[in-house]
Design a protein around this motif. Structure first.
Motif, PDB file in Angstrom:
ATOM      1  N   HIS A   1     -19.112  83.126  53.371  1.00 16.04           N
ATOM      2  CA  HIS A   1     -19.863  81.891  53.138  1.00 16.04           C
ATOM      3  C   HIS A   1     -21.010  82.322  52.236  1.00 16.04           C
ATOM      4  CE1 HIS A   1     -21.596  77.984  53.689  1.00 16.04           C
ATOM      5  NE2 HIS A   1     -22.734  78.539  54.034  1.00 16.04           N
TER       6      HIS A   1
ATOM      7  N   GLU B   1     -14.367  82.630  49.068  1.00 12.85           N
ATOM      8  CA  GLU B   1     -15.299  81.661  49.635  1.00 12.85           C
ATOM      9  C   GLU B   1     -14.525  80.844  50.666  1.00 12.85           C
ATOM     10  OE1 GLU B   1     -18.900  79.822  50.264  1.00 12.85           O
ATOM     11  OE2 GLU B   1     -18.576  81.518  48.916  1.00 12.85           O
TER      12      GLU B   1
ATOM     13  N   LEU C   1     -14.929  69.891  46.135  1.00 11.39           N
ATOM     14  CA  LEU C   1     -13.654  70.143  46.805  1.00 11.39           C
ATOM     15  C   LEU C   1     -12.861  68.879  47.135  1.00 11.39           C
ATOM     16  CD1 LEU C   1     -14.420  73.198  49.104  1.00 11.39           C
ATOM     17  CD2 LEU C   1     -12.798  73.093  47.193  1.00 11.39           C
TER      18      LEU C   1
ATOM     19  N   PRO D   1     -17.927  74.257  45.463  1.00 12.68           N
ATOM     20  CA  PRO D   1     -17.578  73.683  46.759  1.00 12.68           C
ATOM     21  C   PRO D   1     -17.907  72.193  46.884  1.00 12.68           C
ATOM     22  CG  PRO D   1     -18.484  75.855  47.106  1.00 12.68           C
ATOM     23  CD  PRO D   1     -18.670  75.531  45.639  1.00 12.68           C
TER      24      PRO D   1
ATOM     25  N   THR E   1     -14.768  78.073  52.485  1.00 13.45           N
ATOM     26  CA  THR E   1     -14.480  76.649  52.339  1.00 13.45           C
ATOM     27  C   THR E   1     -13.513  76.363  51.188  1.00 13.45           C
ATOM     28  OG1 THR E   1     -15.482  74.462  52.309  1.00 13.45           O
ATOM     29  CG2 THR E   1     -16.472  76.106  50.879  1.00 13.45           C
ATOM     30  N   GLU E   2     -13.501  77.233  50.169  1.00 13.49           N
ATOM     31  CA  GLU E   2     -12.583  77.051  49.044  1.00 13.49           C
ATOM     32  C   GLU E   2     -11.163  77.489  49.393  1.00 13.49           C
ATOM     33  OE1 GLU E   2     -14.340  78.799  45.554  1.00 13.49           O
ATOM     34  OE2 GLU E   2     -16.177  77.652  45.841  1.00 13.49           O
TER      35      GLU E   2
ATOM     36  N   CYS F   1     -14.046  77.098  41.185  1.00 10.12           N
ATOM     37  CA  CYS F   1     -15.258  77.895  41.155  1.00 10.12           C
ATOM     38  C   CYS F   1     -15.111  79.119  40.230  1.00 10.12           C
ATOM     39  CB  CYS F   1     -15.652  78.278  42.574  1.00 10.12           C
ATOM     40  SG  CYS F   1     -17.388  78.712  42.785  1.00 10.12           S
TER      41      CYS F   1
END
Length: 181
Positions: free
Chosen positions: A45, A13, A164, A161, A15-16, A106
């Motif tokens: 995404h 992922e 985060l 997310p 953004t992770e 996650c």
């Protein structure tokens, strides 16, 4: 602070990966992208293809001793692929054997389950992993971030997310406490 980010060739992922990566860099650390294959990794995404990132090191060609800590980003496909790679699982287990801190967000705790390092620990994750964590001997909690200090390795986990910011603030605080040789 030298931090390994372990990801599969496809399915992390984005953004992770990018959010914690940026946080490590802004804190003066050196993030290193480690994967099971050389070349690049394809981020996602959710279910849509996102950016491509160059691999810095390949599992099997790098060792736990080169790093102060480990970050395991999530994504559904990423940890599922990692848990099928014996070298990746051994790399993760090596951080626990060495007593080095690990942060996972996650779906990433699937790799921790495969590495057999959740027994006796309390952690959080994407909610669908709760039964897997319990079956592996861990205690699952529904919290934005959970720090577990059971055993010599501090484990920082997070759910999704949306968590985060809290995740990176907490894992950076834990990573900064790591004694340097």
């Amino acid at each position: 602070m030298n931090v390994a980010f372990l990801v599969a060739p496809e399915g992390v992922e984005q953004t992770e990966l990018t959010d914690p990566w940026r946080a490590v860099k802004e804190a003066g650390g050196s993030p290193v992208l480690v994967s099971t294959d050389s070349g690049t990794v394809r981020a996602f995404h959710h279910l849509d293809k996102a950016d491509v990132f160059p691999v810095d090191k390949v599992v099997g060609g790098t060792g736990v001793s080169e790093y102060d800590a480990l970050v395991l980003p999530g994504g559904v496909a990423n940890p599922d692929a990692l848990r099928l790679d014996e070298r990746a699982v051994a790399f993760v287990r090596g951080f626990f054997d060495a007593g080095k801190p690990v942060a996972a967000t996650c779906h990433a705790p699937w790799t921790l389950v495969e590495a057999d390092v959740v027994r006796g620990r309390t952690l959080t994750s994407w909610p669908s992993l709760r039964t897997d964590i319990r079956n592996a001997g861990g205690t699952w909690v529904d919290e934005p971030v959970k720090v577990c200090t059971a055993g010599p390795t501090t484990l920082v986990t997070s759910r999704r997310p949306d968590d985060l910011k809290a995740f990176r603030d907490v894992f950076l605080a834990v990573f900064r406490r790591v004694p340097r040789p």
